[in-house]
Write an enzyme that holds these catalytic residues in place. Structure first.
Site, mmCIF file in Angstrom:
data_model
loop_
_atom_site.group_PDB
_atom_site.id
_atom_site.type_symbol
_atom_site.label_atom_id
_atom_site.label_comp_id
_atom_site.label_asym_id
_atom_site.label_seq_id
_atom_site.Cartn_x
_atom_site.Cartn_y
_atom_site.Cartn_z
ATOM 1 N N LYS A 59 -8.380 -10.290 -10.667
ATOM 2 C CA LYS A 59 -9.282 -10.167 -9.747
ATOM 3 C C LYS A 59 -10.713 -9.238 -10.247
ATOM 4 O O LYS A 59 -10.314 -8.130 -10.691
ATOM 5 C CB LYS A 59 -8.941 -9.981 -8.488
ATOM 6 C CG LYS A 59 -8.666 -11.065 -7.480
ATOM 7 C CD LYS A 59 -7.967 -10.703 -6.149
ATOM 8 C CE LYS A 59 -8.806 -10.547 -4.927
ATOM 9 N NZ LYS A 59 -7.897 -10.438 -3.895
ATOM 10 N N LYS B 197 0.698 -1.102 -0.117
ATOM 11 C CA LYS B 197 -0.100 -0.097 0.109
ATOM 12 C C LYS B 197 0.893 1.154 0.105
ATOM 13 O O LYS B 197 0.375 2.363 -0.561
ATOM 14 C CB LYS B 197 -0.905 0.095 1.219
ATOM 15 C CG LYS B 197 -2.052 -1.006 1.159
ATOM 16 C CD LYS B 197 -3.179 -0.415 2.000
ATOM 17 C CE LYS B 197 -4.374 -1.494 2.045
ATOM 18 N NZ LYS B 197 -5.393 -1.170 2.943
ATOM 19 N N LYS C 1 -13.390 -3.178 -7.914
ATOM 20 C CA LYS C 1 -14.314 -2.115 -7.657
ATOM 21 C C LYS C 1 -13.613 -1.194 -8.629
ATOM 22 O O LYS C 1 -14.347 -0.081 -8.911
ATOM 23 C CB LYS C 1 -14.474 -1.519 -6.455
ATOM 24 C CG LYS C 1 -13.373 -1.098 -5.802
ATOM 25 C CD LYS C 1 -13.743 -0.436 -4.434
ATOM 26 C CE LYS C 1 -12.485 -0.040 -3.525
ATOM 27 N NZ LYS C 1 -11.787 1.399 -3.820
#
Ligand code: TRP
Length: 374
Positions: free
Chosen positions: A231, A148, A234
Site C-alpha cells: 500500500k 496496533k 507515509k
C-alpha cells in the site's frame, strides 16, 4: 396461595419502575430537542503528517463530494491520536496539516463543519457513558486493537483498547446516520451500531440511530509507486513511493516518470492486468483521477506502452493535484487562520452535540444542568 408481603412489595416495586420508565420515555419525547436527522454524515481522520494520494483518493475525495448533498461533519481526531505516543508539538502540527489538506482538497469550512475532536468536550463525555455500555467481549474482538497493540498487549494503553467506544461517541454525539469510512473501519462501525442499540435498550428509548457505513469503492486502493504489492504509505522510506498532498507539479511528474512498471503494452481489458500489480495501480490511479473507470481507461490506452501512458498520467495528476499542493502550502503559511477555522467549526459542532449530550445525561440519570426528567 396468598401473596406474601415480600411478593406484594416486589410487584409494587416493579410497577413503580415501569411507571418511571414510561415517565422517562414521555419526558424524553416531550423534551426531544432535536428531531432525528434524516441524513447526517460524520467522519473522522487521524492527524498524521504527510497525507498522500492514497488518503486523497481513498477518503478525502469522497468527503468533498458528500458535502454537496448532505449536512457533513468532519473531525480531525486528536483524542484518538494519543492512544499511541505523540510528541505534543508534532501533534499540533499534524492537526493543522490534516485540516489544511482537507480544506485544500475542497472541504468547505463554511458549508461543512470542520474541527478537531479535543475542542468539543462532548466526545469524551459520551465516550465514558459508552464505556459503561460496551462489553469487554465486544472490544476483545476488535482486530485493529490486536494489530496496533502487537505482541506486547500488556503495554498497550487503555485508550487504545477503548478506541472504538470513543469512535462510537464521535458519531453518535451528533446522532449521525451515515459514516463514510474505508473497509478497515467496518468493524468499528458495527460496534457503534451495537452500542447505539444497547443504549436504546438499556434505557428503553429510541434515542440513537443505527448509523450506516458508506464503504468507498474498491477502485481506489492506491499502492506504492515502487512496489505494486504494498500500500502507498507515509512511513515508506522512499519518498518516490508516494505522491504527497504537498508535492508540487515538478515533483509529481518526476515521481510518475520514475514509477515502477513492466515492459509490456497495456491490455485493452481489465482482465489483462491480472498479475501486473504496477500496471494495475497506475491505471487505477488514472481512472480515479479522471473520475472514470479502469475499463474506459484501457479502452483508450490498450495496446500502448508506458512511454505513452506515463506522460498522460503525469499531466492528469499534475492538473488535479498540483493546485491542491499549492493551496496547502499557502494555508500552512498562516497557521493562525487554520486554527481560527477549526475553532469556529468546534463552536458549530458543539452547538449540535451539546443538546444531544444534555439529553443523554438526563436519560442516564445524571443530575445537573439540563436535567428534564423527574
Ligand atoms: N478510526 C478512524 C480511522 O482510523 C478515524 C475515526 C475516528 C473515525 N472517529 C471516527 C472515522 C468516526 C469515522 C467516524 O480511520
Amino acid at each position: 396461595t396468598a401473596a406474601t408481603p415480600a411478593m406484594i412489595t416486589q410487584a409494587t416495586e416493579r410497577q413503580r419502575c415501569k411507571r418511571q420508565r414510561q415517565d422517562r420515555q414521555r419526558d424524553a419525547t416531550m423534551t426531544s430537542l432535536l428531531p432525528m436527522p434524516e441524513k447526517r454524515i460524520f467522519s473522522g481522520i487521524q492527524p498524521t503528517g504527510n497525507l498522500h494520494l492514497g488518503n486523497y483518493l481513498g477518503a478525502i475525495r469522497n468527503w468533498v463530494t458528500l458535502q454537496d448533498d448532505f449536512e457533513s461533519i468532519y473531525c480531525v481526531v486528536d483524542l484518538h491520536a494519543i492512544t499511541v505516543a505523540q510528541d505534543p508539538q508534532q501533534l499540533r502540527q499534524s492537526t493543522r496539516e490534516v485540516a489544511a489538506s482537507l480544506i485544500a482538497a475542497g472541504i468547505s469550512p463554511e458549508r461543512s463543519v470542520l474541527f478537531n475532536q479535543s475542542s468539543v468536550p462532548q466526545h469524551s463525555q459520551l465516550a465514558w457513558v459508552f464505556n459503561c455500555i460496551a462489553r469487554l467481549g465486544w472490544l476483545n474482538r476488535m482486530t485493529q486493537f490486536k494489530e496496533k497493540a502487537g505482541k506486547n498487549r500488556e503495554n498497550a494503553t487503555v485508550g487504545l483498547y477503548s478506541y472504538p467506544t470513543l469512535m462510537a461517541a464521535d458519531i453518535l454525539a451528533y446522532r449521525a446516520t451515515h459514516v463514510p469510512v474505508g473497509e478497515d473501519q467496518k468493524q468499528h462501525l458495527e460496534l457503534t451500531r451495537d452500542i447505539a442499540q444497547a443504549f436504546n435498550q438499556t434505557y428503553d428509548v429510541e434515542f440513537f440511530p443505527l448509523p450506516e457505513p458508506q464503504i468507498f469503492g474498491s477502485a481506489t486502493r492506491v499502492m506504492s509507486l515502487r512496489d505494486g504489492n504494498s500500500k502507498m504509505s507515509k512511513s515508506d522510506a522512499s519518498d518516490n513511493s508516494r505522491i504527497n498532498m504537498t508535492d508540487g507539479a515538478d515533483l509529481i511528474a518526476q515521481k510518475i516518470r520514475k514509477a515502477k512498471t513492466d515492459p509490456d503494452a497495456l491490455p485493452s481489458e481489465s482482465a489483462g492486468l491480472e498479475g501486473r500489480a504496477e500496471a494495475q495501480n497506475l491505471v487505477g490511479i488514472f481512472a480515479a483521477l479522471a473520475d472514470s473507470d479502469v475499463d474506459s481507461v484501457l479502452a483508450d490506452f490498450g495496446g500502448r506502452g508506458f512511454g505513452e501512458f506515463k506522460p498522460a498520467l503525469a499531466e492528469l495528476a499534475v492538473a488535479k493535484l498540483a493546485p491542491m499542493g499549492d493551496r496547502m502550502r499557502e494555508l500552512l503559511a498562516n497557521p493562525g487562520d487554520i486554527d481560527a477555522a477549526l475553532a469556529d467549526g468546534a463552536l458549530r459542532a458543539e452547538e449540535i452535540a451539546a443538546p444531544i449530550i444534555d439529553q443523554v445525561n438526563d436519560i442516564v440519570g445524571f443530575l445537573g444542568a439540563g436535567a428534564k426528567s423527574g
